[in-house]
Write a protein that holds these residues in place. Sequence first.
Motif, PDB file in Angstrom:
ATOM      1  N   ALA A 208       6.748  -3.899  -1.347  1.00  0.00           N
ATOM      2  CA  ALA A 208       5.832  -4.226  -2.441  1.00  0.00           C
ATOM      3  C   ALA A 208       6.576  -4.920  -3.579  1.00  0.00           C
ATOM      4  CB  ALA A 208       5.143  -2.958  -2.942  1.00  0.00           C
ATOM      5  N   TYR A 213       5.081  -6.911  -6.748  1.00  0.00           N
ATOM      6  CA  TYR A 213       4.221  -5.879  -7.323  1.00  0.00           C
ATOM      7  C   TYR A 213       4.961  -5.143  -8.429  1.00  0.00           C
ATOM      8  CZ  TYR A 213       0.978  -1.903  -7.516  1.00  0.00           C
ATOM      9  OH  TYR A 213       0.079  -0.952  -7.918  1.00  0.00           O
ATOM     10  N   SER A 228      -7.229  -1.702  -3.059  1.00  0.00           N
ATOM     11  CA  SER A 228      -6.643  -1.981  -4.359  1.00  0.00           C
ATOM     12  C   SER A 228      -7.712  -1.752  -5.415  1.00  0.00           C
ATOM     13  CB  SER A 228      -6.146  -3.431  -4.425  1.00  0.00           C
ATOM     14  OG  SER A 228      -5.690  -3.758  -5.725  1.00  0.00           O
ATOM     15  N   VAL A 257      -1.019  -5.434  -1.913  1.00  0.00           N
ATOM     16  CA  VAL A 257      -0.211  -6.065  -2.953  1.00  0.00           C
ATOM     17  C   VAL A 257      -0.761  -7.458  -3.270  1.00  0.00           C
ATOM     18  CG1 VAL A 257       2.041  -7.133  -3.404  1.00  0.00           C
ATOM     19  CG2 VAL A 257       1.921  -4.759  -2.640  1.00  0.00           C
ATOM     20  N   ALA A 260      -3.598  -6.878  -5.516  1.00  0.00           N
ATOM     21  CA  ALA A 260      -3.137  -6.386  -6.812  1.00  0.00           C
ATOM     22  C   ALA A 260      -2.462  -7.481  -7.627  1.00  0.00           C
ATOM     23  CB  ALA A 260      -2.182  -5.211  -6.604  1.00  0.00           C
ATOM     24  N   CYS A 261      -1.638  -8.289  -6.960  1.00  0.00           N
ATOM     25  CA  CYS A 261      -0.941  -9.347  -7.690  1.00  0.00           C
ATOM     26  C   CYS A 261      -1.907 -10.396  -8.213  1.00  0.00           C
ATOM     27  CB  CYS A 261       0.125  -9.983  -6.799  1.00  0.00           C
ATOM     28  SG  CYS A 261       1.598  -8.951  -6.616  1.00  0.00           S
TER      29      CYS A 261
END
Length: 489
Positions: A208, A213, A228, A257, A260-261
């Motif tokens: 991650a 992340y 997420s 990830v 999320a990113c």
Amino acid sequence: MTAFAELMAFQRETEALAQVAGRLGWDQETMMPRAAAQQRSEEIAALEAVLHARRTDPRIGDWLAAADPQDDVAAAQLREIRRGYERNSKVPGALAAEIARCTSLAQGIWAQARADEDVAAFLPTLEEVLRLRREEAAALADGGDPYDALLQDYEPGATGAGIAALFDRMRPRLVALREAILGADYQPPALGGHYPEAAQLRLSREIARAFGYDFTRGRLDLAVHPFSSGSGSDVRITTRVSENDPFNCFYSTIHEVGHACYELGVDPDFALTALGQGASMGVHESQSRIYENQLGRSHAFTGWLFGRMRQAFDLPVADADTFHAIVNRVTPGFIRTEADEVQYNLHVMLRFDLERALVAGTLAVADLEEAWNNRFLADFGVAVQRPSDGVLQDVHWSVGLFGYFPTYSLGNVYAGCLHQALRRAVPDLDADLAEGRTAPATEWLRETVQRHGKRLLPGEVIAAACGAEPTEAPLLEYLEQKFRAIYRL
């Protein structure tokens, strides 16, 4: 204060409350005591009632009429607020609260039915969820197609007919590639061995971080179905662990990830505004899928991962080339989230057709399991043996996400286009990935896609990043080139 300033202040409070609601959902799927399900459903319903009242407050209409946008960002803010206001104003507040309450309860009922392999225990709940969502769809559709109305929550501008046409174009080449692969003389071996949970999670956190992340603004936990959650400065991810299959954990982590990113990469000036999240679920999936597949399953990155796994485990794989083939092994399987790149979209097509029929009323919930099993046998050539491998495997319908599934394949299509453009923009990409350096790729994605949030519409953000309107051709060409090389066709 101007009308625009008053509207933005009001919207900021609404967005903050929506983040609180999302955190309740995250807690329910990760840490909440099982016996709290009934109470949590009431908490979520109460908060949804407050949110719906704010989202339909008549003052929003007045502010929208009076607001004078001074730049393109302000115009985009008004566009998104207006779209939400018009959408929510069509749905009665009592219905919105009941959907929130019912789907909160349904998630736990689904999870227990899945664990017990008991479809009958879940179907009455699914019937109720579908009834409520169909009622909502009818209110939103204004006499149009109810499924198209639901699609707008996930992919604004998409239609069921347009997606069906896309899938009709994709299916023949995907099926032909799969048949060539399964008939090839060379077949990569399955991964054997034992991979303890603690060691998997340690390496997942390292992976991650390798993909950018930020653990100061997020965390990694376990869940039945990886996801997420959040936006702005609090974006959390989950994964799951099988001690016989570490790729499930690692690639679920990379996938989440990517989601999320995207949220972490949105321009900070858009935080707690209507522009402060991803453009659509299709664009969101483009990020998770390009992180997971074009980057994470590339020959270059799997070479780095091979070295890390040899340090962490007793890995029964001789060399990096074999490891790359194992990571990308094509085999008939039941689980969408574990499917190889070649067959993944075929899993989505099955769900799209079934949920479209459910919403249209041409498929009854009582007949869903049989319809699923028959279609799966026809599409994949293997018979479903247990509900957790079939109709109970996905959480989406339990929480009312009808219209969500096709965005997974739209995300793959967008990722194919982005990957083609990324290769042009970062010619040394493979050399970087071979060292575990993803930053040149992820920074390009952040600059061209993620930072815009909802400022651009879904098609606009992909076209701006790629220099052309998105089509399925780059994805199909990538898959054919990659897997013909792996399988020596």
